[in-house]
Design an enzyme around this catalytic site. Structure first.
Site, PDB file in Angstrom:
ATOM      1  N   ASP A 102     -16.259 -11.726  11.361  1.00 55.90           N
ATOM      2  CA  ASP A 102     -17.170 -11.600  10.226  1.00 55.90           C
ATOM      3  C   ASP A 102     -16.446 -11.978   8.932  1.00 55.90           C
ATOM      4  OD1 ASP A 102     -19.044 -10.615  11.983  1.00 55.90           O
ATOM      5  OD2 ASP A 102     -18.591  -8.511  11.528  1.00 55.90           O
TER       6      ASP A 102
HETATM    7  N1  URA Z   1     -16.711  -6.881  15.665  1.00 56.14           N
HETATM    8  C1  URA Z   1     -17.308  -6.876  14.441  1.00 56.14           C
HETATM    9  O1  URA Z   1     -18.164  -6.042  14.166  1.00 56.14           O
HETATM   10  N2  URA Z   1     -16.929  -7.821  13.562  1.00 56.14           N
HETATM   11  C2  URA Z   1     -15.960  -8.737  13.804  1.00 56.14           C
HETATM   12  O2  URA Z   1     -15.655  -9.558  12.940  1.00 56.14           O
HETATM   13  C3  URA Z   1     -15.356  -8.731  15.068  1.00 56.14           C
HETATM   14  C4  URA Z   1     -15.729  -7.788  15.982  1.00 56.14           C
END
Ligand code: URA
Length: 242
Positions: A102
């Site tokens: 993310d």
């Molecule tokens: N899980 C999440 O919620 N975000 C990420 O970036 C990776 C794994």
């Protein structure tokens, strides 16, 4: 393969710089200067020199990036800076990220031009382990930890696969965990923590398969994988819940 592409694949410069160098006679093939950028060579047989140095062709490249928060895991984006914007133009021509973090997640991201390896590491059946350091607000009970470990309903068709959890610290309204999962569902860690009534306030990926984030890399920095890291990636460990 075209001579200018061959040299560009080796990150010796941009395609236009390399064309100029070729025209200037800085490249030899089997001992003879070649000045046409579109000359077709056999990368497995021909001996190429550039500025007097003999080259060894390498088709695939692998980099680990310490992804900072605030950049998106994409090759192009109309609004945000991407992880590829952290690489110089000559390096990034054919690179892409393996999987996705993310925008606000930090940590280990592998970038390569090897589509087959990327496919293997991301294939759901391979169950490649990904370990995250997670800071959360709220509190977590032993029962919450057990639910996350067993697999929890996050609103998908099936519960999450079993995960390995380590509670690192817990105060009145915050806690830190290390979580190892073997899937890559959308916002998986955030949704898992939400399923036990917590909120992720900081998330960092520490490892993926055998590859561990090199903590000497500052956020935003990258480096090529070592030969050992590269070899180990091709034999990812299967996660066992036993
Ligand atoms: N899980 C999440 O919620 N975000 C990420 O970036 C990776 C794994």
């Amino acid at each position: 393969m075209r001579l200018d592409k061959y040299l560009a694949d080796l990150q010796l410069g941009t395609r236009s710089q390399l064309k100029t160098d070729i025209r200037k006679g800085r490249v030899t093939i089997n001992g003879t200067p070649v000045t046409q950028p579109d000359y077709r060579l056999d990368e497995n047989r021909d001996t190429v020199t550039y500025a007097g140095t003999v080259l060894t062709y390498r088709k695939y490249r692998y980099y680990m990036l310490h992804k900072p928060a605030g950049v998106v895991t994409a090759t192009k984006d109309n609004f945000d800076k991407t992880v590829l914007d952290l690489f110089p133009a000559a390096l990034k021509t054919d690179l892409f990220p393996v999987g996705r973090l993310d925008k606000d997640t930090e940590g280990l991201l592998l970038l390569t031009n090897d589509g087959e390896l990327a496919h293997c590491l991301l294939a759901p059946k391979k169950h490649v382990q990904k370990t995250y350091y997670v800071e959360c607000s709220g509190t977590i009970s032993q029962e919450g930890i057990e639910r996350l470990s067993r697999g929890v309903d996050i609103g998908d068709d099936t519960p999450t696969r079993p995960a390995a959890l380590l509670l690192l610290s817990q105060t009145q309204d915050r806690y830190c965990l290390e979580i190892t999962i073997t899937e890559g569902r959308f916002h998986q860690i955030k949704r898992m923590i939400a399923a036990v009534d917590g909120t992720v306030t900081y998330l960092k990926r520490l490892s993926m398969g055998s590859l561990v984030l090199d903590e000497t890399l500052a956020k935003g920095q990258y480096r090529e994988l070592t030969t050992q890291e590269e070899a180990a990636l091709f034999t990812p460990l299967k996660f066992s819940t036993e």
